[in-house]
Design an enzyme around this catalytic site. Structure first.
Site, PDB file in Angstrom:
ATOM      1  N   TYR A 293       2.906   4.774   0.807  1.00  0.00           N
ATOM      2  CA  TYR A 293       3.533   5.319   2.012  1.00  0.00           C
ATOM      3  C   TYR A 293       2.504   6.154   2.764  1.00  0.00           C
ATOM      4  O   TYR A 293       1.682   6.848   2.165  1.00  0.00           O
ATOM      5  CB  TYR A 293       4.720   6.204   1.636  1.00  0.00           C
ATOM      6  CG  TYR A 293       5.866   5.460   0.996  1.00  0.00           C
ATOM      7  CD1 TYR A 293       6.530   4.435   1.664  1.00  0.00           C
ATOM      8  CD2 TYR A 293       6.313   5.800  -0.284  1.00  0.00           C
ATOM      9  CE1 TYR A 293       7.596   3.766   1.078  1.00  0.00           C
ATOM     10  CE2 TYR A 293       7.384   5.141  -0.875  1.00  0.00           C
ATOM     11  CZ  TYR A 293       8.016   4.126  -0.193  1.00  0.00           C
ATOM     12  OH  TYR A 293       9.068   3.459  -0.770  1.00  0.00           O
TER      13      TYR A 293
ATOM     14  N   PHE B  27       6.738   1.956  -4.119  1.00  0.00           N
ATOM     15  CA  PHE B  27       8.104   2.178  -3.640  1.00  0.00           C
ATOM     16  C   PHE B  27       8.657   3.573  -3.959  1.00  0.00           C
ATOM     17  O   PHE B  27       9.684   3.975  -3.411  1.00  0.00           O
ATOM     18  CB  PHE B  27       9.078   1.117  -4.189  1.00  0.00           C
ATOM     19  CG  PHE B  27       8.804  -0.273  -3.689  1.00  0.00           C
ATOM     20  CD1 PHE B  27       9.128  -0.643  -2.396  1.00  0.00           C
ATOM     21  CD2 PHE B  27       8.201  -1.211  -4.519  1.00  0.00           C
ATOM     22  CE1 PHE B  27       8.868  -1.923  -1.928  1.00  0.00           C
ATOM     23  CE2 PHE B  27       7.934  -2.498  -4.054  1.00  0.00           C
ATOM     24  CZ  PHE B  27       8.262  -2.857  -2.772  1.00  0.00           C
TER      25      PHE B  27
ATOM     26  N   ASP C  20       0.845  -1.186   0.000  1.00  0.00           N
ATOM     27  CA  ASP C  20       0.000   0.000   0.000  1.00  0.00           C
ATOM     28  C   ASP C  20       0.881   1.237   0.000  1.00  0.00           C
ATOM     29  O   ASP C  20       2.094   1.149   0.215  1.00  0.00           O
ATOM     30  CB  ASP C  20      -1.007  -0.001   1.154  1.00  0.00           C
ATOM     31  CG  ASP C  20      -0.378   0.062   2.533  1.00  0.00           C
ATOM     32  OD1 ASP C  20       0.826  -0.238   2.660  1.00  0.00           O
ATOM     33  OD2 ASP C  20      -1.089   0.405   3.492  1.00  0.00           O
TER      34      ASP C  20
ATOM     35  N   HIS D 234      10.996  -9.387   0.666  1.00  0.00           N
ATOM     36  CA  HIS D 234      10.717  -7.957   0.508  1.00  0.00           C
ATOM     37  C   HIS D 234      11.994  -7.159   0.779  1.00  0.00           C
ATOM     38  O   HIS D 234      12.835  -7.577   1.590  1.00  0.00           O
ATOM     39  CB  HIS D 234       9.622  -7.556   1.508  1.00  0.00           C
ATOM     40  CG  HIS D 234       9.028  -6.218   1.261  1.00  0.00           C
ATOM     41  ND1 HIS D 234       9.616  -5.055   1.728  1.00  0.00           N
ATOM     42  CD2 HIS D 234       7.900  -5.846   0.611  1.00  0.00           C
ATOM     43  CE1 HIS D 234       8.867  -4.029   1.366  1.00  0.00           C
ATOM     44  NE2 HIS D 234       7.823  -4.472   0.688  1.00  0.00           N
TER      45      HIS D 234
END
Length: 243
Positions: free
Chosen positions: A76, A87, A74, A205
């Site tokens: 920031y 990202f 989701d 991740h």
């Protein structure tokens, strides 16, 4: 301004090129209707919701131009960070830890120095779909909209990408992204039986909590080079990872 101020329904109605039929069908579903109502209700009571450009990933990277898919979870949830791309942060905003690790692996893999900006817009414009599976979030509340129904739109988009015959690379970093792999592969398997042209790359991740952990650490995964080689061999051109 990075917060959502327009009604979500209005944003979903904007022209989205070859993504439009998928988004429109989802918007017409019961899940889509409930989500729009839920997000607009939160904005209506004064909640600070990010980002302002909810569908920016689709606007910058058409379906036909998509060569690489990088899945995030989701947006920031800090002020000024979310810009509608997984990202990525706007120019002038310090890269968060996961993005710093992405730049670290890019340097290890391909020798590229960390860029001055944390914005990944140049990648999006070269065919890298930077898609979060949840497209809105409230300030200071990570995953606050994760149960609203965005995953159903992500599934529809990924199914269209998987069914499309143009070769692509899907970078699935972390358990959340990897849960989307069956959606991609099933979409292709429903076709005419030809071998799948897509490459699915999976590892941990890039978060500092998992980037170095076994069995598939993000640091050392080599995904950027693997993607470039796959696309070149498949006739989709050279992949430029510079920023």
């Amino acid at each position: 301004m990075s917060r959502l101020v327009q009604p979500l329904d209005r944003l979903l109605a904007e022209p989205l090129g070859d993504w439009q039929p998928i988004v429109a069908a989802w918007r017409a579903s019961a899940v889509g209707a409930r989500l729009v109502e839920a997000v607009d209700a939160r904005v209506g009571v004064g909640a600070v919701v990010y980002p302002a450009q909810v569908l920016r990933a689709l606007l910058l990277t058409p379906l036909a131009a998509t060569r690489v898919v990088i899945l995030g979870q989701d947006p920031y949830h800090g002020a000024g960070q979310a810009e509608g791309l997984a990202f990525s942060v706007p120019a002038g905003v310090p890269p968060p830890p996961s993005l710093r690790n992405i730049f670290r692996e890019l340097r290890r893999d391909l020798g590229f120095e960390p860029p001055a900006s944390g914005s990944l817009v140049p990648w999006a414009e070269r065919g890298v779909l930077l898609l979060n599976t949840t497209l809105t979030v409230e300030e200071g509340r990570p995953a606050s909209h994760a149960a609203f129904g965005w995953q159903s739109l992500a599934d529809a988009l990924l199914a269209a990408l998987g069914a499309d015959p143009q070769p692509k690379v899907f970078m699935l970093w972390g358990a959340h992204a990897q849960r989307c792999a069956p959606t991609i592969t099933a979409a292709w398997a429903a076709g005419d039986g030809r071998a799948c042209p897509h490459l699915l790359l999976q590892c941990n991740h890039p978060s500092p909590l998992s980037a170095m952990r076994p069995p598939r650490p993000f640091i050392g995964c080599g995904h950027f080079g693997l993607a470039a080689r796959h696309l070149a061999a498949a006739g989709r051109g050279a992949m430029d990872w510079t920023l």
